[in-house]
Design a protein around this motif. Structure first.
Motif, PDB file in Angstrom:
ATOM      1  N   UNK A  49       0.959  -1.153  -0.123  1.00 54.76           N
ATOM      2  CA  UNK A  49      -0.131   0.123  -0.054  1.00 54.76           C
ATOM      3  C   UNK A  49       0.942   1.308  -0.051  1.00 54.76           C
ATOM      4  N   UNK A  50       2.176   1.004   0.491  1.00 56.88           N
ATOM      5  CA  UNK A  50       3.072   2.306   0.312  1.00 56.88           C
ATOM      6  C   UNK A  50       2.585   3.440   1.473  1.00 56.88           C
ATOM      7  N   UNK A  51       1.815   3.139   2.489  1.00 57.60           N
ATOM      8  CA  UNK A  51       1.456   4.279   3.366  1.00 57.60           C
ATOM      9  C   UNK A  51       1.253   3.561   4.694  1.00 57.60           C
ATOM     10  N   UNK A  52       1.224   4.462   5.677  1.00 62.67           N
ATOM     11  CA  UNK A  52       1.100   4.154   7.193  1.00 62.67           C
ATOM     12  C   UNK A  52      -0.489   4.548   7.282  1.00 62.67           C
ATOM     13  N   UNK A  53      -1.032   3.672   7.883  1.00 62.28           N
ATOM     14  CA  UNK A  53      -2.577   4.140   8.244  1.00 62.28           C
ATOM     15  C   UNK A  53      -2.645   4.018   9.857  1.00 62.28           C
ATOM     16  N   UNK A  54      -3.291   5.106  10.460  1.00 59.65           N
ATOM     17  CA  UNK A  54      -3.583   5.484  11.816  1.00 59.65           C
ATOM     18  C   UNK A  54      -5.051   5.482  12.042  1.00 59.65           C
ATOM     19  N   UNK A  55      -5.418   4.504  12.954  1.00 58.78           N
ATOM     20  CA  UNK A  55      -7.036   4.570  13.075  1.00 58.78           C
ATOM     21  C   UNK A  55      -7.336   5.620  14.091  1.00 58.78           C
ATOM     22  N   UNK A  56      -8.240   6.312  13.592  1.00 63.99           N
ATOM     23  CA  UNK A  56      -8.886   7.340  14.430  1.00 63.99           C
ATOM     24  C   UNK A  56     -10.086   7.055  15.231  1.00 63.99           C
ATOM     25  N   UNK A  79      -8.767   2.482  17.720  1.00 65.15           N
ATOM     26  CA  UNK A  79      -8.315   3.764  17.579  1.00 65.15           C
ATOM     27  C   UNK A  79      -6.846   3.840  18.226  1.00 65.15           C
ATOM     28  N   UNK A  80      -5.892   4.437  17.291  1.00 66.02           N
ATOM     29  CA  UNK A  80      -4.832   4.673  18.096  1.00 66.02           C
ATOM     30  C   UNK A  80      -3.756   3.610  17.583  1.00 66.02           C
ATOM     31  N   UNK A  81      -4.042   2.373  16.915  1.00 66.54           N
ATOM     32  CA  UNK A  81      -3.438   1.557  16.250  1.00 66.54           C
ATOM     33  C   UNK A  81      -2.962   1.724  14.819  1.00 66.54           C
ATOM     34  N   UNK A  82      -2.097   1.323  14.325  1.00 63.75           N
ATOM     35  CA  UNK A  82      -1.469   1.619  13.002  1.00 63.75           C
ATOM     36  C   UNK A  82      -1.322   0.398  12.327  1.00 63.75           C
ATOM     37  N   UNK A  83      -1.300   0.697  10.935  1.00 68.23           N
ATOM     38  CA  UNK A  83      -1.429  -0.294   9.964  1.00 68.23           C
ATOM     39  C   UNK A  83      -0.153  -0.184   8.819  1.00 68.23           C
ATOM     40  N   UNK A  84       0.604  -1.083   8.377  1.00 66.37           N
ATOM     41  CA  UNK A  84       1.527  -1.027   7.155  1.00 66.37           C
ATOM     42  C   UNK A  84       2.730  -0.448   7.616  1.00 66.37           C
ATOM     43  N   UNK A  85       3.206  -0.267   8.924  1.00 63.70           N
ATOM     44  CA  UNK A  85       4.435  -0.061   9.248  1.00 63.70           C
ATOM     45  C   UNK A  85       5.715  -0.957   8.556  1.00 63.70           C
ATOM     46  N   UNK A  86       5.301  -2.486   9.014  1.00 65.53           N
ATOM     47  CA  UNK A  86       6.088  -3.435   8.433  1.00 65.53           C
ATOM     48  C   UNK A  86       6.643  -3.122   7.018  1.00 65.53           C
ATOM     49  N   UNK A  87       5.613  -3.090   6.148  1.00 69.95           N
ATOM     50  CA  UNK A  87       5.982  -3.052   4.886  1.00 69.95           C
ATOM     51  C   UNK A  87       6.664  -2.044   4.456  1.00 69.95           C
ATOM     52  N   UNK A  88       6.457  -0.792   5.076  1.00 72.94           N
ATOM     53  CA  UNK A  88       7.336   0.436   4.867  1.00 72.94           C
ATOM     54  C   UNK A  88       8.617   0.312   5.534  1.00 72.94           C
ATOM     55  N   UNK A  89       8.869  -0.556   6.231  1.00 71.76           N
ATOM     56  CA  UNK A  89      10.315  -0.731   7.081  1.00 71.76           C
ATOM     57  C   UNK A  89      10.989  -1.450   6.134  1.00 71.76           C
TER      58      UNK A  89
END
Length: 224
Positions: A49-56, A79-89
């Motif tokens: 996805x090439x993006x970080x998503x943070x749940x509000x 809310x507060x959790x984030x998605x996609x950081x592993x792929x970005x790293x």
């Protein structure tokens, strides 16, 4: 959500709580708000996805699936959790799919902007982060294997993880691995693992050498 500025929203996310004011303002200027409807997919297993998503607001479910479409729930995102950081790293495809369960608002941060928040690629901190991501991916695969595969498939996957390619492409497990250790890894009895190992050898898929190493003669396909 529209009453708050991006910076105010960012300050509510624990992931960015340690940013300096300058860093926070730079990130806030780059984030985009997005709303997902119930059932929509935020990221998809096997894709980037090439993006970080943070749940509000809202709620999402992390699932992994096999070739038959059977799913295992790995986690629930709040809310507060984030998605996609592993792929970005580590720049690898997502190891699982994240699907929203109810209408969900997120903040999106692009790859380039996220990279600015990371340590330098050459630093030890970045190397540690990549190592942790690889461990998490391995854990996800093991959970999927235990949940979706039979004992044969779990043993086959374990052997493939141990094997290293030779210059001619042959897969070899040089360090002797006991059936008891494999049994503990795949969550099965030693007797069951022994039967699977014997079957693999009788079918000519594996061969034990005099020095105790194992050669995988043909590609073992983990059965779903």
């Amino acid at each position: 959500m529209s009453m708050l500025s991006n910076l105010e929203l960012l300050r509510r996310v624990p992931l960015f709580s340690m940013l300096t004011s300058v860093q926070a303002e730079a990130v806030a200027a780059a984030i985009v708000k997005h709303r997902f409807k119930r059932g929509e997919t935020i990221v998809e297993q096997g894709k980037k996805a090439n993006a970080l998503f943070i749940i509000l607001t809202g709620r999402a479910r992390v699932v992994t699936s096999d070739s038959r479409g059977r799913e295992v729930i790995l986690a629930s995102m709040q809310p507060g959790d984030y998605i996609g950081e592993m792929s970005l790293i580590d720049d690898e495809p997502h190891s699982a799919t994240v699907r929203v369960e109810v209408q969900t608002d997120v903040l999106m941060l692009g790859h380039a902007e996220f990279a600015r928040c990371l340590p330098e690629n050459s630093s030890m901190a970045y190397a540690v982060m990549r190592g942790l991501v690889q461990r998490l991916r391995h854990a996800d695969r093991k959970i999927e294997s235990l949940a979706l595969m039979d004992v044969y498939g779990r043993v086959a996957r374990a052997l493939l993880e141990f094997a290293k390619p030779e210059p001619d492409g042959t897969l070899v497990i040089r360090d002797k691995v006991s059936r008891q250790d494999i049994a503990k890894m795949v969550g099965a009895s030693r007797e069951m693992v022994s039967r699977v190992m014997k079957d693999l050898e009788e079918r000519g898929l594996t061969e034990i050498q005099e020095n105790g190493s194992m050669v995988i003669r043909e590609r073992i396909e983990p059965l779903d």
